[in-house]
Design a protein around this motif. Structure first.
Motif, PDB file in Angstrom:
ATOM      1  N   PHE A   1       0.809  -1.218   0.000  1.00 40.92           N
ATOM      2  CA  PHE A   1       0.000   0.000   0.000  1.00 40.92           C
ATOM      3  C   PHE A   1       0.849   1.279   0.000  1.00 40.92           C
ATOM      4  CE2 PHE A   1      -2.851  -3.270   1.687  1.00 40.92           C
ATOM      5  CZ  PHE A   1      -3.932  -3.094   0.831  1.00 40.92           C
ATOM      6  N   LYS A   2       2.144   1.116  -0.256  1.00 40.61           N
ATOM      7  CA  LYS A   2       3.062   2.248  -0.411  1.00 40.61           C
ATOM      8  C   LYS A   2       3.001   3.191   0.788  1.00 40.61           C
ATOM      9  CE  LYS A   2       2.357   2.090  -5.419  1.00 40.61           C
ATOM     10  NZ  LYS A   2       1.922   2.837  -6.631  1.00 40.61           N
ATOM     11  N   LEU A   3       3.125   2.613   1.977  1.00 35.69           N
ATOM     12  CA  LEU A   3       2.975   3.389   3.206  1.00 35.69           C
ATOM     13  C   LEU A   3       4.319   3.816   3.795  1.00 35.69           C
ATOM     14  CD1 LEU A   3       0.110   1.298   4.868  1.00 35.69           C
ATOM     15  CD2 LEU A   3      -0.075   3.412   3.549  1.00 35.69           C
ATOM     16  N   PHE A   4       5.334   3.922   2.934  1.00 39.98           N
ATOM     17  CA  PHE A   4       6.648   4.365   3.402  1.00 39.98           C
ATOM     18  C   PHE A   4       7.009   5.692   2.722  1.00 39.98           C
ATOM     19  CE2 PHE A   4       7.002   1.452  -0.124  1.00 39.98           C
ATOM     20  CZ  PHE A   4       7.901   2.060  -0.999  1.00 39.98           C
ATOM     21  N   ASP A   5       8.020   6.348   3.225  1.00 45.85           N
ATOM     22  CA  ASP A   5       8.456   7.646   2.707  1.00 45.85           C
ATOM     23  C   ASP A   5       9.182   7.451   1.379  1.00 45.85           C
ATOM     24  OD1 ASP A   5       9.391  10.173   2.251  1.00 45.85           O
ATOM     25  OD2 ASP A   5      10.661  10.283   4.031  1.00 45.85           O
TER      26      ASP A   5
ATOM     27  N   ALA B   1      15.395  -8.770   7.696  1.00 44.94           N
ATOM     28  CA  ALA B   1      16.826  -8.480   7.591  1.00 44.94           C
ATOM     29  C   ALA B   1      17.340  -9.017   6.259  1.00 44.94           C
ATOM     30  CB  ALA B   1      17.598  -9.111   8.745  1.00 44.94           C
ATOM     31  N   ALA B   2      18.301  -8.322   5.681  1.00 41.01           N
ATOM     32  CA  ALA B   2      18.852  -8.760   4.397  1.00 41.01           C
ATOM     33  C   ALA B   2      19.411 -10.176   4.483  1.00 41.01           C
ATOM     34  CB  ALA B   2      19.934  -7.776   3.947  1.00 41.01           C
TER      35      ALA B   2
ATOM     36  N   LEU C   1      14.458  -6.405  -6.936  1.00 41.42           N
ATOM     37  CA  LEU C   1      14.640  -5.542  -5.768  1.00 41.42           C
ATOM     38  C   LEU C   1      14.419  -6.350  -4.498  1.00 41.42           C
ATOM     39  CD1 LEU C   1      15.136  -2.602  -4.796  1.00 41.42           C
ATOM     40  CD2 LEU C   1      12.648  -2.342  -4.673  1.00 41.42           C
ATOM     41  N   HIS C   2      15.322  -6.161  -3.548  1.00 41.20           N
ATOM     42  CA  HIS C   2      15.228  -6.776  -2.227  1.00 41.20           C
ATOM     43  C   HIS C   2      14.826  -5.673  -1.247  1.00 41.20           C
ATOM     44  CE1 HIS C   2      17.351  -9.408   1.062  1.00 41.20           C
ATOM     45  NE2 HIS C   2      16.058  -9.660   0.970  1.00 41.20           N
ATOM     46  N   VAL C   3      13.640  -5.780  -0.656  1.00 39.17           N
ATOM     47  CA  VAL C   3      13.149  -4.787   0.295  1.00 39.17           C
ATOM     48  C   VAL C   3      13.313  -5.343   1.702  1.00 39.17           C
ATOM     49  CG1 VAL C   3      11.148  -3.451   1.055  1.00 39.17           C
ATOM     50  CG2 VAL C   3      11.510  -3.877  -1.385  1.00 39.17           C
ATOM     51  N   VAL C   4      14.013  -4.627   2.565  1.00 35.91           N
ATOM     52  CA  VAL C   4      14.292  -5.126   3.908  1.00 35.91           C
ATOM     53  C   VAL C   4      14.028  -4.024   4.930  1.00 35.91           C
ATOM     54  CG1 VAL C   4      16.048  -6.708   3.023  1.00 35.91           C
ATOM     55  CG2 VAL C   4      16.748  -4.456   3.875  1.00 35.91           C
ATOM     56  N   TYR C   5      13.766  -4.437   6.153  1.00 38.84           N
ATOM     57  CA  TYR C   5      13.681  -3.454   7.223  1.00 38.84           C
ATOM     58  C   TYR C   5      15.085  -3.033   7.646  1.00 38.84           C
ATOM     59  CZ  TYR C   5      12.759  -1.220  11.656  1.00 38.84           C
ATOM     60  OH  TYR C   5      12.718  -0.310  12.683  1.00 38.84           O
TER      61      TYR C   5
ATOM     62  N   GLU D   1      16.251  -0.268   1.997  1.00 36.77           N
ATOM     63  CA  GLU D   1      16.070  -0.401   3.441  1.00 36.77           C
ATOM     64  C   GLU D   1      14.951   0.539   3.892  1.00 36.77           C
ATOM     65  OE1 GLU D   1      19.188  -0.912   6.945  1.00 36.77           O
ATOM     66  OE2 GLU D   1      18.955   1.204   6.387  1.00 36.77           O
ATOM     67  N   LEU D   2      13.972  -0.014   4.642  1.00 42.02           N
ATOM     68  CA  LEU D   2      12.796   0.749   5.066  1.00 42.02           C
ATOM     69  C   LEU D   2      12.863   1.231   6.510  1.00 42.02           C
ATOM     70  CD1 LEU D   2       9.881  -1.356   3.491  1.00 42.02           C
ATOM     71  CD2 LEU D   2      10.882   0.762   2.627  1.00 42.02           C
ATOM     72  N   ARG D   3      13.937   0.940   7.203  1.00 43.11           N
ATOM     73  CA  ARG D   3      13.976   1.173   8.647  1.00 43.11           C
ATOM     74  C   ARG D   3      13.589   2.591   9.046  1.00 43.11           C
ATOM     75  NH1 ARG D   3      19.162  -0.676  11.974  1.00 43.11           N
ATOM     76  NH2 ARG D   3      20.153   0.222  10.113  1.00 43.11           N
TER      77      ARG D   3
END
Length: 429
Positions: free
Chosen positions: A14-18, A67-68, A87-91, A109-111
């Motif tokens: 839902f594209k809820l990140f910056d 985690a990656a 693409l690898h999406v990780v916290y 990285e979404l942290r």
């Protein structure tokens, strides 16, 4: 803050990140053109993603981890299903990862890109107060009636679609005969939950075409039903069961019938009005009064017409003073009650109309099914009572059936991130 990969899936989907100044972990400019389609089966988490890294646009899959290093823990490097991950999406990016083809895997990285209040709402919704009846019990009132009804409509259709699979399986076993399939489902639902199995076995052991041959002889219909149910293998003092036994003895030999075992029927912890003997008498009365019942149901123009088919079912007068053979009781009518009729309409008629419409892609029957549920009062059970206590105003069986599906297949499994109500609560501003 504690969360799992499902939360990251939700954030990505839902594209809820910056999105401001997105870059890969090695500093390349990143644009997310499309997050892709959420994959709930084996393989990468999102398929058909489109991203731009620098000046190059990539189309492929996206894999998501906390985690990656989870990439290697899950052995994706040696799995060809992950060859097309773009693409690898990780916290948390705790190490550089190589794709199966040896290239360095682009990583986001979404942290520091997930809003803190989203964390908080997620934590409150899923991870605290385990004694809640449903996870969103404290915040359910924030969901407006329009959003609630929209989601309930979807989960009701999910419920009917799942139950339709059983109807179609039975239809195949019955060589495409809808009348027989309806008869079997109707019988099973006459037993409600306690005696559904013996009723189903009874219907399968007593073909509808045999009953049709005796449609003008009520005693023979009753004899066939009580005999096949296993209740006519004993000696009785009353005249009525004696007559039933004599009729059944002849008909059993004529049609080479084998009755089911009487011990399958349950009497314990049932009110006498719900004893299987009474339900069998009511079922016999419906069979006597109705021929080609499913065809009539398909033709109805007004919901009152279909309700009328199950109303005023006249049970043999013997049962007015009996709950069992040879055991006299106080005088009491054993007609099929309105609440019982409504349950049959909900669990059999509405389902069969829906299944018929889905099978033949004729939406008018799907619409008839939903219209019927909207016209029926909601049933009473602990799930409905719980939602009422939480302030949900339930108007009809359409909504109560949807709430059963919501509770059993979403709330009980904490699928809040896949639930429209949960999404609404998490996205409140």
């Amino acid at each position: 803050m504690v969360f799992n990969e499902d939360f990251l899936h939700y954030v990505w989907k839902f594209k809820l990140f910056d999105f401001k100044d997105l870059t890969t972990t090695d500093g390349q400019k990143l644009d997310v053109i499309s997050v892709g389609m959420h994959n709930l089966n084996a393989g990468p988490d999102f398929s058909n993603s489109r991203i731009r890294i620098g000046d190059t646009t990539w189309a492929g899959n996206t894999e998501i981890h906390l985690a990656a290093s989870d990439w290697e823990k899950h052995k994706h490097t040696t799995d060809n299903a992950y060859d097309n991950v773009v693409l690898h999406v990780v916290y948390r990016n705790d190490q550089s990862i190589a794709a199966p083809d040896g290239r360095t895997l682009p990583t986001l990285e979404l942290r520091d890109r997930i809003p803190a209040d989203l964390y908080l709402r997620y934590h409150q919704l899923l991870l605290v107060n385990e004694r809640r009846i449903i996870p969103c019990q404290a915040t359910l009132k924030t969901v407006n009636a329009i959003n609630l009804h929209s989601w309930l409509t979807r989960v009701l259709v999910e419920r009917l679609d799942k139950r339709t699979s059983a109807v179609i399986d039975a239809l195949k076993n019955n060589q495409g005969d809808w009348e027989t399939t309806f008869y079997q489902f109707l019988a099973a639902n006459f037993g409600f939950s306690v005696n559904a199995l013996p009723f189903e076995l009874l219907a399968k052991s007593l073909p509808q075409n045999i009953l049709a041959k005796h449609k003008n002889n009520a005693l023979q219909i009753e004899a066939l039903i009580f005999g096949q149910a296993g209740f006519l293998n004993e000696e009785y003092l009353d005249e009525y069961p004696q007559r039933l036994k004599n009729e059944y003895s002849f008909l059993r030999k004529k049609y080479q019938l084998s009755p089911i075992e009487k011990h399958l029927w349950k009497f314990m912890r049932l009110r006498p009005q719900n004893f299987p003997t009474i339900r069998l008498a009511q079922f016999a009365a419906l069979v006597i009064q109705s021929q080609h019942l499913f065809s009539k149901i398909l033709e109805f123009k007004d919901v009152r017409d279909v309700k009328e088919l199950f109303s005023n079912i006249d049970v043999n007068t013997y049962w007015e003073t009996h709950y069992r053979f040879d055991q006299e009781s106080k005088l009491l009518s054993k007609t099929f009650g309105k609440a019982s009729v409504n349950l049959l309409l909900i669990n059999t008629v509405a389902l069969m109309l829906f299944a018929y419409g889905r099978h033949y892609k004729q939406e008018q029957y799907v619409d008839k099914s939903l219209l019927l549920l909207e016209s029926l009062p909601f049933e009473r059970n602990h799930v409905v009572d719980d939602f009422e206590e939480m302030g949900v105003k339930i108007k009809n069986a359409f909504e109560s059936q949807a709430l059963l599906e919501l509770k059993n297949n979403y709330c009980n499994h904490k699928k809040c991130l896949q639930c429209g109500i949960g999404n609404h609560i998490l996205n409140l501003k």
